[in-house]
Design an enzyme around this catalytic site. Structure first.
Site, PDB file in Angstrom:
ATOM      1  CG  ASP A 278       2.637  -7.946  -5.279  1.00  0.00           C
ATOM      2  OD1 ASP A 278       2.754  -9.020  -5.902  1.00  0.00           O
ATOM      3  OD2 ASP A 278       1.537  -7.398  -5.078  1.00  0.00           O
ATOM      4  CG  HIS A 324     -10.965 -12.420  -4.013  1.00  0.00           C
ATOM      5  ND1 HIS A 324     -11.895 -12.267  -5.014  1.00  0.00           N
ATOM      6  CD2 HIS A 324      -9.852 -11.772  -4.429  1.00  0.00           C
ATOM      7  CE1 HIS A 324     -11.361 -11.555  -5.999  1.00  0.00           C
ATOM      8  NE2 HIS A 324     -10.139 -11.238  -5.662  1.00  0.00           N
TER       9      HIS A 324
END
Length: 426
Positions: A278, A324
């Site tokens: 990340d 998404h």
């Protein structure tokens, strides 16, 4: 004599009665009080009901909503469109000023006492709380007297619920109000800084760039993700049970945040080693979340998933609740960035929403997906996707991806979307 055709209103009435009776039988069998505004339903916030009882509840909710809209008529349906935003506005006011905590749980209080305790204008307090009471959030049993309802009690000392409310009010509302304007200014744009959010917040940066500059907003955003996924339909167990990890030895959890998925995987499959990737400001918090006994099998790595994947030859590259957040253009870039690291037979596993084809769901269930889809467009031109679109992303990213299909585990909100690299070893 011919039996007259049964109209939609009559059908919905029958559905409401049948489903509600079944739902209430569950309460009777478990000695729970019938749901009320005052006391709620006696269920825990994330209590999982038996599947048939959950289905009965959803059936009753969907039928009552459809019945309501039919009885409004076409004109009433359109005129009612502003409706629930006023409920949200009143709850935003309550949370902004911590009003729920100022109302004693047993005896209640007065508008004047609330205004004095919060240092607020009495007229505003009275108007906003009476607005919320119109939706049974607080109750005014006698003039100027305020008591709790089951809904208002939920607002006490629940920071993640408040984070969700603040996020909708502060981040999404301004975005939604300017989304149509954005389609006019930037027709067909897939750029995250050409959206309703851009206009609503008067920024040239993407929402993620704006939010991460403010540590409080960043923490709120992360709390919202946690709160939104607290329902059992988002449980990581659906992924653990829905994909065969037994032959997997190494996983790269791309965009894995603080390692929730990695920890669950490592606990269930002791032979697996996992790299969690990340952004630097996120991954630095990984260590404090990983249990001591898993530290040797889970490690963090700073990585921007739009750049070439540095961790090579893993068996599975996991993208959970990542895609998404991005438009098709950027999702294709994410998949392209994986390819330099892929060995023959490596799998890309996406855990995300897959919208069923039109007509496969009830109107109410389909509406929920469509609202999520437009919310993501308003935020940063992202979207929710159907099966055809998921397959298209892999095909356009690289023809050497073999799309293996989509499964949705029973009771899961998120699908398991798979592709395999058939390009051979590098």
């Amino acid at each position: 004599m011919a039996t007259p055709n049964v109209g939609p209103v009559t059908q919905l009435l029958t559905q409401v009665q049948r489903s509600t009776v079944k739902y209430l039988e569950y309460f009777s069998m478990h000695s729970l009080p019938e749901p009320s505004y005052k006391d709620g339903d006696g269920l825990g916030p994330n209590q999982q009901l038996p599947s048939d009882i959950e289905a009965a509840r959803n059936s009753a909710l969907e039928a009552t909503e459809e019945l309501h809209q039919l009885l409004l008529g076409p004109l009433g349906l359109i005129l009612s469109s502003p409706g629930d935003q006023y409920l949200m506005l009143s709850i935003q006011y309550i949370c902004r000023y911590n009003i729920a905590e100022l109302v004693p749980l047993q005896e209640g209080t007065t508008f004047q006492a609330i205004a004095t305790g919060a240092g607020l204008n009495l007229k505003d307090v009275t108007r906003f709380l009476r607005l919320s009471a119109a939706w049974h959030v607080f109750h005014e049993p006698a003039r100027d007297k305020v008591v709790h309802t089951a809904a208002s009690r939920l607002l006490i000392n629940n920071p993640k619920l408040k984070a969700w409310i603040d996020n909708i009010a502060e981040e999404f509302w301004p975005s939604l109000a300017r989304t149509v304007d954005a389609t006019q200014r930037w027709p067909g744009s897939e750029e995250p800084n050409e959206s309703g959010y851009s206009l609503g917040h008067n920024t040239d940066d993407s929402p993620f760039e704006v939010i991460k500059r403010d540590p409080l907003r960043q923490q709120r955003f992360m709390d919202v993700q946690s709160f939104s996924h607290s329902h059992h339909s988002f449980s990581i167990d659906h992924l653990l049970d829905g994909f065969d990890f037994n032959s997997v030895r190494t996983i790269v959890d791309v965009g894995g945040a603080h390692g929730k998925a990695a920890i669950a995987l490592a606990q269930k499959y002791p032979h697996i080693e996992i790299i969690v990737q990340d952004q630097p400001q996120v991954i630095k918090g990984l260590k404090q979340h990983v249990p001591v006994d898993l530290e040797g099998r889970i490690r963090g790595m700073e990585h921007d998933f739009f750049t070439p994947q540095p961790s090579k030859d893993a068996d599975v590259y996991l993208l959970r609740w990542v895609m998404h957040d991005w438009s098709d253009k950027y999702c294709i870039k994410i998949l392209e960035s994986l390819t330099p690291a892929l060995k023959g037979g490596a799998k890309v596993v996406v855990s995300d929403i897959c919208i069923p084809e039109p007509g496969q769901l009830s109107v109410a269930a389909d509406r929920g997906f469509r609202q999520m889809d437009i919310s993501m467009k308003a935020f940063n031109n992202a979207r929710e996707r159907d099966a055809e679109t998921w397959a298209m992303l892999f095909e356009r990213a690289d023809p050497r991806y073999e799309f293996l299909g989509i499964t949705i585990p029973q009771g899961a909100r998120m699908a398991i979307i798979q592709a395999q690299w058939r390009g051979g070893d590098r």
